[in-house]
Design a protein around this motif. Sequence first.
Motif, PDB file in Angstrom:
ATOM      1  N   SER A   1       0.842  -1.200   0.000  1.00  9.53           N
ATOM      2  CA  SER A   1       0.000   0.000   0.000  1.00  9.53           C
ATOM      3  C   SER A   1       0.875   1.248   0.000  1.00  9.53           C
ATOM      4  O   SER A   1       2.063   1.200   0.293  1.00  9.53           O
ATOM      5  CB  SER A   1      -0.899   0.002   1.233  1.00  9.53           C
ATOM      6  OG  SER A   1      -0.101   0.195   2.385  1.00  9.53           O
ATOM      7  N   LYS A   2       0.234   2.345  -0.327  1.00  8.15           N
ATOM      8  CA  LYS A   2       0.914   3.640  -0.331  1.00  8.15           C
ATOM      9  C   LYS A   2       1.490   3.931   1.063  1.00  8.15           C
ATOM     10  O   LYS A   2       2.588   4.432   1.202  1.00  8.15           O
ATOM     11  CB  LYS A   2      -0.145   4.691  -0.684  1.00  8.15           C
ATOM     12  CG  LYS A   2       0.384   5.884  -1.411  1.00  8.15           C
ATOM     13  CD  LYS A   2      -0.779   6.705  -1.913  1.00  8.15           C
ATOM     14  CE  LYS A   2      -0.256   8.087  -2.251  1.00  8.15           C
ATOM     15  NZ  LYS A   2      -1.266   8.913  -2.883  1.00  8.15           N
ATOM     16  N   ARG A   3       0.707   3.577   2.070  1.00  9.34           N
ATOM     17  CA  ARG A   3       1.120   3.824   3.443  1.00  9.34           C
ATOM     18  C   ARG A   3       2.363   3.001   3.816  1.00  9.34           C
ATOM     19  O   ARG A   3       3.272   3.499   4.485  1.00  9.34           O
ATOM     20  CB  ARG A   3      -0.042   3.431   4.347  1.00  9.34           C
ATOM     21  CG  ARG A   3      -0.043   4.271   5.580  1.00  9.34           C
ATOM     22  CD  ARG A   3      -1.212   3.981   6.409  1.00  9.34           C
ATOM     23  NE  ARG A   3      -0.724   3.991   7.790  1.00  9.34           N
ATOM     24  CZ  ARG A   3      -1.516   3.912   8.811  1.00  9.34           C
ATOM     25  NH1 ARG A   3      -2.798   3.798   8.635  1.00  9.34           N
ATOM     26  NH2 ARG A   3      -1.008   3.937  10.021  1.00  9.34           N
ATOM     27  N   GLU A   4       2.378   1.748   3.369  1.00  6.87           N
ATOM     28  CA  GLU A   4       3.555   0.920   3.649  1.00  6.87           C
ATOM     29  C   GLU A   4       4.788   1.475   2.946  1.00  6.87           C
ATOM     30  O   GLU A   4       5.892   1.429   3.482  1.00  6.87           O
ATOM     31  CB  GLU A   4       3.290  -0.535   3.235  1.00  6.87           C
ATOM     32  CG  GLU A   4       2.428  -1.269   4.233  1.00  6.87           C
ATOM     33  CD  GLU A   4       1.820  -2.552   3.691  1.00  6.87           C
ATOM     34  OE1 GLU A   4       1.522  -3.441   4.503  1.00  6.87           O
ATOM     35  OE2 GLU A   4       1.617  -2.668   2.467  1.00  6.87           O
ATOM     36  N   CYS A   5       4.574   2.008   1.740  1.00  7.07           N
ATOM     37  CA  CYS A   5       5.704   2.634   1.023  1.00  7.07           C
ATOM     38  C   CYS A   5       6.283   3.759   1.877  1.00  7.07           C
ATOM     39  O   CYS A   5       7.501   3.897   2.007  1.00  7.07           O
ATOM     40  CB  CYS A   5       5.242   3.208  -0.314  1.00  7.07           C
ATOM     41  SG  CYS A   5       4.927   1.945  -1.550  1.00  7.07           S
ATOM     42  N   ALA A   6       5.403   4.563   2.438  1.00  7.30           N
ATOM     43  CA  ALA A   6       5.856   5.677   3.275  1.00  7.30           C
ATOM     44  C   ALA A   6       6.623   5.154   4.489  1.00  7.30           C
ATOM     45  O   ALA A   6       7.662   5.703   4.872  1.00  7.30           O
ATOM     46  CB  ALA A   6       4.657   6.513   3.713  1.00  7.30           C
ATOM     47  N   LYS A   7       6.129   4.053   5.072  1.00  7.29           N
ATOM     48  CA  LYS A   7       6.803   3.473   6.243  1.00  7.29           C
ATOM     49  C   LYS A   7       8.186   2.938   5.882  1.00  7.29           C
ATOM     50  O   LYS A   7       9.139   3.082   6.651  1.00  7.29           O
ATOM     51  CB  LYS A   7       5.959   2.340   6.833  1.00  7.29           C
ATOM     52  CG  LYS A   7       4.822   2.832   7.706  1.00  7.29           C
ATOM     53  CD  LYS A   7       4.261   1.651   8.492  1.00  7.29           C
ATOM     54  CE  LYS A   7       2.856   1.940   8.979  1.00  7.29           C
ATOM     55  NZ  LYS A   7       2.147   0.704   9.344  1.00  7.29           N
ATOM     56  N   ILE A   8       8.270   2.292   4.706  1.00  6.74           N
ATOM     57  CA  ILE A   8       9.573   1.768   4.268  1.00  6.74           C
ATOM     58  C   ILE A   8      10.567   2.917   4.159  1.00  6.74           C
ATOM     59  O   ILE A   8      11.701   2.827   4.638  1.00  6.74           O
ATOM     60  CB  ILE A   8       9.450   1.048   2.901  1.00  6.74           C
ATOM     61  CG1 ILE A   8       8.617  -0.232   3.040  1.00  6.74           C
ATOM     62  CG2 ILE A   8      10.834   0.712   2.334  1.00  6.74           C
ATOM     63  CD1 ILE A   8       8.246  -0.882   1.710  1.00  6.74           C
ATOM     64  N   LEU A   9      10.128   3.995   3.548  1.00  7.76           N
ATOM     65  CA  LEU A   9      11.031   5.140   3.375  1.00  7.76           C
ATOM     66  C   LEU A   9      11.422   5.733   4.726  1.00  7.76           C
ATOM     67  O   LEU A   9      12.554   6.163   4.928  1.00  7.76           O
ATOM     68  CB  LEU A   9      10.378   6.205   2.484  1.00  7.76           C
ATOM     69  CG  LEU A   9      10.178   5.787   1.022  1.00  7.76           C
ATOM     70  CD1 LEU A   9       9.477   6.884   0.241  1.00  7.76           C
ATOM     71  CD2 LEU A   9      11.510   5.427   0.363  1.00  7.76           C
ATOM     72  N   TYR A  10      10.477   5.748   5.644  1.00 10.12           N
ATOM     73  CA  TYR A  10      10.747   6.283   6.978  1.00 10.12           C
ATOM     74  C   TYR A  10      11.789   5.422   7.695  1.00 10.12           C
ATOM     75  O   TYR A  10      12.741   5.923   8.286  1.00 10.12           O
ATOM     76  CB  TYR A  10       9.442   6.345   7.773  1.00 10.12           C
ATOM     77  CG  TYR A  10       9.622   6.747   9.209  1.00 10.12           C
ATOM     78  CD1 TYR A  10       9.859   8.078   9.557  1.00 10.12           C
ATOM     79  CD2 TYR A  10       9.553   5.794  10.219  1.00 10.12           C
ATOM     80  CE1 TYR A  10      10.032   8.450  10.867  1.00 10.12           C
ATOM     81  CE2 TYR A  10       9.721   6.151  11.544  1.00 10.12           C
ATOM     82  CZ  TYR A  10       9.964   7.480  11.868  1.00 10.12           C
ATOM     83  OH  TYR A  10      10.131   7.838  13.175  1.00 10.12           O
ATOM     84  N   LEU A  11      11.615   4.097   7.587  1.00  7.02           N
ATOM     85  CA  LEU A  11      12.510   3.181   8.314  1.00  7.02           C
ATOM     86  C   LEU A  11      13.877   3.024   7.649  1.00  7.02           C
ATOM     87  O   LEU A  11      14.895   2.935   8.325  1.00  7.02           O
ATOM     88  CB  LEU A  11      11.862   1.793   8.422  1.00  7.02           C
ATOM     89  CG  LEU A  11      10.690   1.639   9.384  1.00  7.02           C
ATOM     90  CD1 LEU A  11      10.047   0.276   9.194  1.00  7.02           C
ATOM     91  CD2 LEU A  11      11.150   1.801  10.835  1.00  7.02           C
ATOM     92  N   TYR A  12      13.871   2.943   6.318  1.00  6.19           N
ATOM     93  CA  TYR A  12      15.111   2.549   5.632  1.00  6.19           C
ATOM     94  C   TYR A  12      15.650   3.589   4.653  1.00  6.19           C
ATOM     95  O   TYR A  12      16.617   3.335   3.940  1.00  6.19           O
ATOM     96  CB  TYR A  12      14.899   1.212   4.898  1.00  6.19           C
ATOM     97  CG  TYR A  12      14.270   0.147   5.775  1.00  6.19           C
ATOM     98  CD1 TYR A  12      14.929  -0.320   6.922  1.00  6.19           C
ATOM     99  CD2 TYR A  12      13.032  -0.376   5.468  1.00  6.19           C
ATOM    100  CE1 TYR A  12      14.348  -1.281   7.730  1.00  6.19           C
ATOM    101  CE2 TYR A  12      12.443  -1.347   6.270  1.00  6.19           C
ATOM    102  CZ  TYR A  12      13.107  -1.787   7.409  1.00  6.19           C
ATOM    103  OH  TYR A  12      12.536  -2.739   8.207  1.00  6.19           O
ATOM    104  N   ASN A  13      14.980   4.712   4.553  1.00  7.20           N
ATOM    105  CA  ASN A  13      15.410   5.825   3.694  1.00  7.20           C
ATOM    106  C   ASN A  13      15.217   5.611   2.200  1.00  7.20           C
ATOM    107  O   ASN A  13      15.037   6.570   1.464  1.00  7.20           O
ATOM    108  CB  ASN A  13      16.862   6.205   3.938  1.00  7.20           C
ATOM    109  CG  ASN A  13      17.015   6.905   5.264  1.00  7.20           C
ATOM    110  OD1 ASN A  13      16.201   7.767   5.594  1.00  7.20           O
ATOM    111  ND2 ASN A  13      18.005   6.505   6.037  1.00  7.20           N
ATOM    112  N   SER A  14      15.315   4.386   1.740  1.00  5.90           N
ATOM    113  CA  SER A  14      15.039   4.146   0.320  1.00  5.90           C
ATOM    114  C   SER A  14      14.485   2.733   0.169  1.00  5.90           C
ATOM    115  O   SER A  14      14.710   1.874   1.020  1.00  5.90           O
ATOM    116  CB  SER A  14      16.297   4.321  -0.526  1.00  5.90           C
ATOM    117  OG  SER A  14      16.968   3.092  -0.663  1.00  5.90           O
TER     118      SER A  14
END
Length: 246
Positions: A59-72
């Motif tokens: 989901s879009k939200r999970e994408c945002a979380k991935i970026l938050y946690l791992y930067n890319s």
Amino acid sequence: MKPKFTIEKAKTDRSKCKVCNGSIKKEDIRFGSQVVVAKSKSGGEDHTGYLWKHVYEISKRECAKILYLYNSFQLNPGMEKLSVKEKDEIAEILGNIRSGEPLTSANHKPLPENTAYIIEKAKSGRASCGECKQKIEKGTLRFGATGGKLNSTLWRHLKEVTKKQMQNAKWLYGELHHIPGLSTFPEKERMSLVSDITEILLSESPKKKSKLKVDAISAKHDDDTEILEDMDENQVVAENKLQTGD
Ligand SMILES: [Zn+2]
Ligand SMILES: [Zn+2]
């Protein structure tokens, strides 16, 4: 400690996708989010496990979380084991999901009730492309739109699908990868197809868009095509005016 998210090739055929409920085949790329599995009944300790889904169903939200946690996206745990090409493809898909505008019924005109779309390899060489008017050769990727008064299927080369048609398909099926026909492709091919059509959906290049639309309008369309493509002629005129400026 296990990472919160993992993107990896499925090690077995046994995991199930919690979005589409389909089984995730061995070697399919899957996304796992960690959950705590309580073991209170059996008396053992709680342990952690992963909930899985096909990677393109993130989901879009999970994408945002991935970026938050791992930067890319590339740095999501598990990705280090994939090939550069696979990493790039996944990063592109996730980037598109992240930037994609959700389509809701609120900003979408209803389609005729019998509308249906399909993506497949042409089963014969008999159908012509509604866009370029050439025969669609057997085995070539094509996009079919069924519906309207005649309830017949109009075909076009997949690469000639318009942004509007992709918006309609997304609206109709919820997600592009749910377009009928796609599930019959092998995982790799399906992933690259989804990535291609996502690109059409998100295309914003005014030149490309304008060209597609002008081509589509210069061709003669019957009523059914109009309904399915839902062209906005005024918009095209406006865009052409803008174009003459440069
Ligand atoms: Zn799935
Ligand atoms: Zn064509």
